[in-house]
Design a protein around this motif. Structure first.
Motif, short mmCIF file in Angstrom:
data_model
loop_
_atom_site.label_atom_id
_atom_site.label_comp_id
_atom_site.label_asym_id
_atom_site.label_seq_id
_atom_site.Cartn_x
_atom_site.Cartn_y
_atom_site.Cartn_z
N ALA A 192 0.83 -1.20 0.00
CA ALA A 192 0.00 0.00 0.00
C ALA A 192 0.87 1.26 0.00
CB ALA A 192 -0.93 0.00 1.21
N ARG A 193 1.92 1.26 0.82
CA ARG A 193 2.81 2.42 0.89
C ARG A 193 3.57 2.58 -0.43
NH1 ARG A 193 3.65 7.03 3.76
NH2 ARG A 193 4.14 6.14 5.76
N LEU A 194 4.02 1.45 -1.01
CA LEU A 194 4.74 1.49 -2.27
C LEU A 194 3.86 2.04 -3.39
CD1 LEU A 194 7.18 0.90 -4.03
CD2 LEU A 194 6.38 -1.46 -4.23
N ALA A 195 2.60 1.61 -3.45
CA ALA A 195 1.68 2.11 -4.45
C ALA A 195 1.52 3.62 -4.35
CB ALA A 195 0.33 1.41 -4.34
N ALA A 196 1.44 4.12 -3.14
CA ALA A 196 1.30 5.56 -2.93
C ALA A 196 2.57 6.30 -3.37
CB ALA A 196 1.02 5.85 -1.46
N LEU A 197 3.73 5.72 -3.09
CA LEU A 197 4.99 6.36 -3.50
C LEU A 197 5.19 6.32 -5.00
CD1 LEU A 197 7.32 5.03 -0.68
CD2 LEU A 197 6.57 7.39 -1.00
N LEU A 198 4.81 5.21 -5.64
CA LEU A 198 4.93 5.10 -7.09
C LEU A 198 4.00 6.07 -7.81
CD1 LEU A 198 5.26 1.25 -7.59
CD2 LEU A 198 7.01 2.96 -8.07
N ALA A 199 2.88 6.38 -7.17
CA ALA A 199 1.92 7.30 -7.77
C ALA A 199 2.51 8.71 -7.84
CB ALA A 199 0.63 7.30 -7.00
N GLY A 200 3.50 8.95 -7.02
CA GLY A 200 4.18 10.21 -7.21
C GLY A 200 4.23 11.13 -6.10
#
Length: 91
Positions: A83-91
């Protein structure tokens, strides 16, 4: 959880976020330190730990000590980490 990151040393400010590469699953990490004597690698591990809300010792280098593309082991629960990685990848 293993995480692939692309380090940009010598940036004007430290930043974790965004995608790199064709598949877009590589996390960008910009650090102010230069790529000399492992300073950029250490700074990247520290920045990723901060982005995930962890202590620096909870992020370790698996491979890529002399490369801009690195694999890090992040001591975080897989579901929470994704979940945290998805948020970081989103920018």
């Amino acid at each position: 959880m293993r995480l692939t990151v692309r380090v940009r040393p010598g940036s004007s400010r430290a930043r974790v976020g965004g995608r790199w590469g064709q598949e877009g699953q590589v996390l960008l990490v910009a650090v102010g330190e230069r790529a000399v004597d492992g300073a950029a690698t250490t700074a990247a591990c520290r920045a990723v730990a901060e982005a995930f809300g962890l202590r620096p010792r909870q992020v370790t280098l698996v491979s890529g000590a002399r490369s801009r593309t690195k694999v890090l082991e992040v001591a975080v629960d897989d579901a929470e980490g994704r979940a945290r990685l998805a948020a970081l990848l989103a920018g």
